[in-house]
Design a protein around this motif. Sequence first.
Motif, short mmCIF file in Angstrom:
data_model
loop_
_atom_site.label_atom_id
_atom_site.label_comp_id
_atom_site.label_asym_id
_atom_site.label_seq_id
_atom_site.Cartn_x
_atom_site.Cartn_y
_atom_site.Cartn_z
N LYS A 179 0.85 -1.06 -0.01
CA LYS A 179 0.01 -0.24 -0.27
C LYS A 179 1.04 0.62 -0.24
O LYS A 179 1.62 1.98 0.75
N LYS A 218 -8.07 -8.98 0.97
CA LYS A 218 -8.97 -8.13 -0.24
C LYS A 218 -9.83 -7.15 0.01
O LYS A 218 -9.40 -5.98 -1.13
N MET A 219 -10.72 -6.61 1.44
CA MET A 219 -10.67 -5.64 1.96
C MET A 219 -10.14 -4.74 1.87
O MET A 219 -10.02 -3.33 1.96
N ALA A 222 -9.37 -3.22 -1.26
CA ALA A 222 -9.80 -2.52 -2.07
C ALA A 222 -10.07 -1.02 -1.32
O ALA A 222 -10.69 -0.22 -1.78
N THR A 223 -9.76 -0.96 0.23
CA THR A 223 -10.60 0.05 0.97
C THR A 223 -9.41 1.32 0.68
O THR A 223 -9.10 2.06 0.57
N PRO A 226 -7.21 1.39 -3.75
CA PRO A 226 -8.39 0.73 -5.10
C PRO A 226 -7.60 0.40 -6.54
O PRO A 226 -7.90 0.09 -7.04
N ILE A 229 -6.09 -4.25 -8.55
CA ILE A 229 -6.85 -4.47 -8.79
C ILE A 229 -5.79 -6.03 -8.48
O ILE A 229 -5.21 -6.25 -9.15
N HIS A 240 -13.01 -4.01 -15.79
CA HIS A 240 -13.42 -2.60 -14.75
C HIS A 240 -13.20 -1.82 -15.81
O HIS A 240 -12.69 -0.20 -15.22
#
Length: 345
Positions: A179, A218-219, A222-223, A226, A229, A240
């Motif tokens: 991240k 995964k959550m 995504a949070t 984002p 992928i 997407h």
Amino acid sequence: MEKGKSVANGITPSLKNLQLNPRLKAVSSSPLSHSFPLPLKKSKPRSLVSLCLGFLGQHLEDIITDISELAAGFPPDIKLAMVAIARRRKLLNDDFLIVLAEHSWELLDISGSDITDFGLATVAKICTNLQAVDVSRCDKITAAGISELTCHCWSLEILRCGGSPRSDFTARRCLSLLKPKLNDVEEESWEELDRMDICSGAQSLRWLVWPKIDEDSKMSLATECPRIIVNPVPSPIGFHGLQVPAEASASVALDYSMVEDIDPKTWAISGAARRSIDLPSRDELPMAERFRLAFLERDARLAPKRAKNARQHRRRAEREYLMSSTNAKSIALASQASKFLHNRS
């Protein structure tokens, strides 16, 4: 990313333009095409480069200790192909990879190998242009190695991980490294950020291939991030709204393009040592079959030694016979005298 060609043509392949769809047979619209079968297209013969790589791959165990001298003048794409062969032969380790590492490499597949944090960190410092890396099933790589990878390879866009319990654990430990951490910025979306706004983390990472990712991880991605992928599925219309690169597909090996023109027998050459990644593991064979293969392997390995011992035993028996038998001594002396007289005449 620069456009490239296959190993058979001697140039490093491009990550963006790699074509993985099978070739479709062209069917004529003429009415005759329904009455007569079309001739089958002959397969293209392998290039001389591919044949040479196949030969080297079959004898990799014999040259692996001298690989630094043998491969010193090889082009970067040929070295990468040898890494791909060594990985399939289960011979890829830190020393082999570090010796062949090239600054121009854009992809690196070390999945299922014995590469450690030291090897990955060293190669990351050399190959700073890496854009796609596969570390799946590398049980000797920890978060420390992934940290070095993200620290030195700022162009990293695709990362493959997981695949084994140990590798899944490492991937979970690396979430905070993947991240990006931001400086004080005023932009409202990831797309508006400039690279200078990201102070650390995987700055360019866009695709994460982690087949057994847990829901919490995964959550979290995504949070909090984002733009990354997870497990994209390539499709003609994109994912997407984005066109998924072929290297982000878990169905094909990342280094497939490097060895697609090389005979698969290169990494499946002997009955006992046939450990191709496309075949079942030897550990899955019945116990009796494993013992039989082990016996054949040991018998083949000891055959030269047995032949040498037999020759030594025969010569020793001949010397003992000459020393112990009067008749044998007289025959030997007569033979020597005959040779002496023949030479004098």
